[in-house]
Design a protein around this motif. Sequence first.
Motif, PDB file in Angstrom:
ATOM      1  N   MET A   1     -66.417  73.949  21.197  1.00  0.00           N
ATOM      2  CA  MET A   1     -66.886  72.609  20.810  1.00  0.00           C
ATOM      3  C   MET A   1     -67.924  72.713  19.682  1.00  0.00           C
ATOM      4  N   ILE A   3     -70.992  70.762  17.364  1.00  0.00           N
ATOM      5  CA  ILE A   3     -72.134  69.972  17.865  1.00  0.00           C
ATOM      6  C   ILE A   3     -71.808  68.489  18.012  1.00  0.00           C
ATOM      7  N   GLU A   5     -68.833  67.285  18.837  1.00  0.00           N
ATOM      8  CA  GLU A   5     -68.041  67.185  20.082  1.00  0.00           C
ATOM      9  C   GLU A   5     -68.950  67.276  21.310  1.00  0.00           C
ATOM     10  N   ILE A   6     -69.925  68.167  21.255  1.00  0.00           N
ATOM     11  CA  ILE A   6     -70.850  68.282  22.397  1.00  0.00           C
ATOM     12  C   ILE A   6     -71.593  66.967  22.588  1.00  0.00           C
ATOM     13  N   SER A   7     -72.050  66.381  21.480  1.00  0.00           N
ATOM     14  CA  SER A   7     -72.836  65.138  21.592  1.00  0.00           C
ATOM     15  C   SER A   7     -71.970  63.987  22.102  1.00  0.00           C
ATOM     16  N   GLN A   9     -69.264  64.478  24.145  1.00  0.00           N
ATOM     17  CA  GLN A   9     -68.877  64.781  25.527  1.00  0.00           C
ATOM     18  C   GLN A   9     -70.016  64.549  26.513  1.00  0.00           C
ATOM     19  N   ARG A  10     -71.237  64.792  26.043  1.00  0.00           N
ATOM     20  CA  ARG A  10     -72.366  64.573  26.949  1.00  0.00           C
ATOM     21  C   ARG A  10     -72.457  63.099  27.283  1.00  0.00           C
ATOM     22  N   ALA A 152     -74.424  70.166  28.300  1.00  0.00           N
ATOM     23  CA  ALA A 152     -73.097  69.721  27.860  1.00  0.00           C
ATOM     24  C   ALA A 152     -72.357  70.857  27.147  1.00  0.00           C
ATOM     25  N   ALA A 153     -73.100  71.648  26.398  1.00  0.00           N
ATOM     26  CA  ALA A 153     -72.489  72.748  25.637  1.00  0.00           C
ATOM     27  C   ALA A 153     -71.859  73.795  26.554  1.00  0.00           C
TER      28      ALA A 153
END
Length: 214
Positions: A1, A3, A5-7, A9-10, A152-153
Motif C-alpha cells: 500500500m 501512503i 492507500e493507507i490513508s 483504508q484507515r 493501518a499500514a
Amino acid sequence: MNIVEISQQRYTTKHYDKTKKIPADKIEQLLTVLRNSPSSVNSQPWHFFVIDNETAKNKILPAIAEFNHPRVADSSHTIVFCVKTSLDDAHLVNLLNQEDKDGRLPSVDLKKAQDEGRRYFVKLNSSTPEAQLCWESKQAYIALGQLLFAAAAIGVDSTAVEGYDSAKMDEILGLKQKGLKSIVVATLGYRAENDGNAHRPKSRLPKEQIFTFL
Ligand SMILES: Cc1cc2nc3c(=O)[nH]c(=O)nc-3n(C[C@H](O)[C@H](O)[C@H](O)COP(=O)(O)O)c2cc1C
C-alpha cells in the motif's frame, strides 16, 4: 500500500472482533512508532498505558462514554495517552542524559546549548499550567496520528477516542499521584464483520476548500 492507500483504508472502527488479538510483534512495532513520535524540543512529555486484558479493560470502562464501550471492550489493545502535569527539572535532566547516552551530544557545549534551548521553549509554553498542558497535549496528539496511520499500514484497525471522562480515567489509574493526566485514548484490533463503518465511504471536504497554494 502506498501512503494514499493507507490513508484511505484507515477508518474509525466502531465494532471490533473480540476474538482477534494483535500479535505481539505488531504491538511491539506500534509501541516503537509511539516511542519514535516527534515532539517539540524532544520533550517527550508523555506516558502511555497499554491495556491488553479483560481485567484492565473492565477497570477503565467506567471512564469510557457509554457509546464508546464496544470500542474498548472488544478491542485487542487500548492505549491511554497521558502527559506529565509538570515538565520538571528531573524530566529535563532525564531527557538530556538520554540524548547524551544516545550519542546526540558529542561536546559539552552542545549539551549545554541543547539543555538551554529546551528549557527556553518549555518556559515559553508554560506561562500557566493550562498553557503547558495544551502544549503537551499537542505533542500527544501527534503521537496519536502516527499510531493511527502506522496501525493501518500494518493491517491493524483503530479508533481514536475522545469520548471519555478524563477526570474519572485519571482517578481510576491514579494518575495525579503519578504526575500524569490522561489526554486521549486509542483502541486497536480487528474490525468485526458487522462493522457498518467499514463499508461507508470516506467523507472529506474538497481540496479547494482546505488548501491554499501561495
Ligand atoms: C481526536 C479524535 C477523537 C475521536 N473520538 C472518537 C470517539 O470518541 N468515538 C468514536 O467512535 N470516534 C471518534 N473519533 C473518530 C472520528 O469521528 C473520525 O475520525 C471522523 O469522523 C473521520 O472518519 P474516519 O476516521 O473513519 O476517516 C475521533 C477522532 C479523532 C481524531
